[in-house]
Structures are given as structure tokens and as C-alpha cells.
Design an enzyme around this catalytic site. Structure first.
Site, PDB file in Angstrom:
ATOM      1  N   HIS A 192      33.272  60.666 -41.729  1.00  0.00           N
ATOM      2  CA  HIS A 192      32.563  61.766 -42.369  1.00  0.00           C
ATOM      3  C   HIS A 192      31.059  61.673 -42.147  1.00  0.00           C
ATOM      4  CE1 HIS A 192      32.156  58.544 -45.346  1.00  0.00           C
ATOM      5  NE2 HIS A 192      31.154  59.222 -45.888  1.00  0.00           N
ATOM      6  N   ASP A 198      27.733  62.597 -44.476  1.00  0.00           N
ATOM      7  CA  ASP A 198      27.505  62.782 -45.903  1.00  0.00           C
ATOM      8  C   ASP A 198      27.081  64.214 -46.241  1.00  0.00           C
ATOM      9  OD1 ASP A 198      28.089  60.152 -46.670  1.00  0.00           O
ATOM     10  OD2 ASP A 198      26.037  59.477 -46.302  1.00  0.00           O
ATOM     11  N   HIS A 201      30.270  58.237 -40.238  1.00  0.00           N
ATOM     12  CA  HIS A 201      30.537  56.844 -40.573  1.00  0.00           C
ATOM     13  C   HIS A 201      31.858  56.716 -41.316  1.00  0.00           C
ATOM     14  CE1 HIS A 201      28.083  58.477 -43.890  1.00  0.00           C
ATOM     15  NE2 HIS A 201      28.731  57.640 -44.683  1.00  0.00           N
ATOM     16  N   ARG A 221      23.065  53.275 -52.460  1.00  0.00           N
ATOM     17  CA  ARG A 221      22.644  54.178 -51.391  1.00  0.00           C
ATOM     18  C   ARG A 221      21.631  55.192 -51.894  1.00  0.00           C
ATOM     19  NH1 ARG A 221      27.119  58.053 -49.655  1.00  0.00           N
ATOM     20  NH2 ARG A 221      26.189  59.340 -51.282  1.00  0.00           N
TER      21      ARG A 221
END
Length: 304
Positions: A120, A122, A280, A295
């Protein structure tokens, strides 16, 4: 008679370590990723020239890795904010004292909707998906829990020419309802979609800083919105399942190993990635061990 060897088309140039100022750069594959040493991200948050070097390296390598970054949460946030404002996540929780610093803590009590083991990019369910992210490892499993990144500019570049022609101008829908919302009760799922209606993006986007063409579909992508035209559809099956076959083919490009780099986490290691040109995948092979990450996602722009 001596045989003449024909070079293999698209053979990548050799990659070697090099220096950029005080930064040592170790490319990790021919296509994507480099490990940096001789730099502290806390310093980079306060030093314009050092940050500019890191940003230039990010545009070149698409994902950067650093180890032994013993920085505070405030320094983590301050460095990420050099790229732009941070965004929260409607499903995953943020650190209460640092909005935009999303806690991705995986243990035996982790909720099912917080999955990451899908290829995917983000937040493509947003009208303006994330520009990038800075991810720091707090606690890692003794074995496993790696993350894979994929160069989607290279994935587009090496598509067959007739596929490039076919997908030029196509647009697709991206959905949070069909991904994070799928495990929610119906009322909660509908409320999530009301906050974040399906976004529509080009199947091939242009990187706003490098000008690269990027294959821009991923696991949040549900369908094409403008495929049913006389050029593409002769009979019904050209559209269904023809369109889904094409989408699945495009999605499969992220699984090509030649476009990937894989990173093994250790505490205080960091990854910085350009979300506009990569996908990723967080490998979930470490149960029942614990994996804790934090994150900082950076607000992006609308793809074109």
C-alpha cells in the site's frame, strides 16, 4: 568463433557507496533505498543545510534508512515537520502529547483493523495522500517484522508499452471504507466513509518534484472510474472482468523483487520514505513477539 554478448535491456548501473557532505550513503539495491550514517536526525531538525541534503537524497533513493537514532519524540516530530505539516490517522491512535505521531504498536491485543501486511501507499483514500513519513522503531521482535518498500516509478517505467498506452488517462477510486472500515459495524463504517468519501486519483501520477511518472494503484484502490469507453470495451467481458484483470495486473507489479528493498528493524532505527513514489509492506511474521513503531505522516498534495 568468439561470441558477442548482447547487453540485457534495462540492466541497472552499478551502485556504490558515496558521501554527501558529512553523510555516508550506502545504496541497498539497484532500484531503491539507501542507508545513511554520520547523521543525527535531531541535528537535521535544526540545521537547514543538513536537512536539504537529506531531502535531496530522499528524492534520489525514495526511502532512506538510519540506525542508532536515539532521539526524543519532540525531535522526531520536529524533523518530520521540516517536510510539511503532519497528519493524524482516523483509525490508528496518535501520541497524546505529539499530535500526528501515530503509534503503531503490535502485540497480542492489537485490533484487527490495524493491519499493515498489504502492499500500500499511505492514505490514498484521502484527496491529498501523504507526501511521506518518518517511521522510528521503539521495540522490535528478535526475528522478523521487516518492512519492504517498492519503487513505483521503476514499476511504471518497465511496464510494456501497450499497457502504458492503455492506462494513460485512466483514473481509479481509493477507499478507506473497503479497507480499514471493512471490520467495523455498518453504522461506524458508514460514518467513516462520510468523513472520508472515496478519493479519485490518476492511475499514473506525476511526481511534483522530480517529474517522474508513477504507477499509482495499491491495496486501497477498488476500481477504475473511466474505463468503460469504446476504445476499451467491445463486449461486456472487456469491462467485467476485463477492467478488474487489468487492475490486478497493475497491482501485481509491486510484488516484483527487482523493484524492492527490505529493511530489518532494530530499536532506534528510522525509515524516511517518499509516499508519492513508493509502496510498502510490513511483514507480520513475528507473532507472538511485540513490535512497536511510531510514525510521523506528512501532509501531501493532490495527485495529478
Amino acid at each position: 568463433m568468439e561470441k558477442t554478448l548482447t547487453p540485457v535491456q534495462d540492466t541497472p548501473a552499478p551502485v556504490r557507496s558515496y558521501s554527501r557532505g558529512s553523510i555516508q550513503v550506502e545504496p541497498l539495491t539497484c532500484a531503491i533505498g539507501a542507508e545513511l550514517s554520520g547523521v543525527n536526525l535531531g541535528d537535521a531538525a535544526r540545521d537547514d543545510d543538513l536537512f536539504a541534503e537529506i531531502k535531496s537524497l530522499l528524492l534520489k533513493h525514495k526511502v532512506l534508512f538510519l540506525r542508532d537514532q536515539d532521539i526524543t519524540r519532540a525531535e522526531h516530530v520536529a524533523f518530520a515537520e521540516r517536510f510539511g505539516a503532519l497528519e493524524d490517522h482516523p483509525v490508528a491512535g496518535s501520541d497524546p502529547e505529539h499530535p500526528g505521531l501515530v503509534r503503531i504498536y503490535k502485540d497480542l491485543d492489537s485490533p484487527a483493523e490495524h493491519y499493515e501486511n498489504a502492499l500500500h501507499t499511505d492514505g490514498t483514500w484521502r484527496e491529498a495522500p501523504a507526501m511521506g513519513a518518518v517511521l522510528r522503531c521503539i521495540e522490535s521482535p528478535p526475528v522478523g517484522g521487516d518492512t519492504i518498500w517498492i519503487n513505483m516509478a521503476e514499476a511504471f517505467r518497465r511496464l510494456p508499452e501497450h499497457i502504458k498506452t492503455q492506462i494513460k488517462g485512466l483514473r481509479a477510486r481509493h477507499s478507506i471504507e473497503a479497507s480499514f472500515g471493512a471490520v467495523m459495524p455498518e453504522e461506524q463504517r458508514h460514518a467513516l466513509k462520510a468523513r472520508f468519501p472515496d478519493a479519485e486519483h490518476p492511475v499514473v501520477r506525476t511526481h511534483p518534484e522530480t517529474g517522474e511518472q508513477i504507477l499509482f494503484v495499491n491495496s486501497f484502490t477498488t476500481h477504475f472510474v473511466n474505463f468503460h469507453t469504446p476504445e476499451n470495451v467491445r463486449f461486456g467481458q472487456d469491462y467485467a472482468p476485463g477492467a478488474s484483470h487489468l487492475l490486478n495486473y497493475l497491482l501485481s507489479q509491486a510484488a516484483v523483487p527487482e523493484y524492492q528493498v527490505r529493511w530489518r528493524w532494530t530499536p532506534n532505527s528510522v525509515a524516511i520514505w517518499d509516499n508519492r513514489s513508493t509502496q510498502h509492506y510490513a511483514v507480520q511474521d513475528y507473532w507472538p513477539a511485540v513490535r512497536k513503531m511510531e510514525r510521523a505522516g506528512i501532509v501531501g498534495d493532490r495527485p495529478f
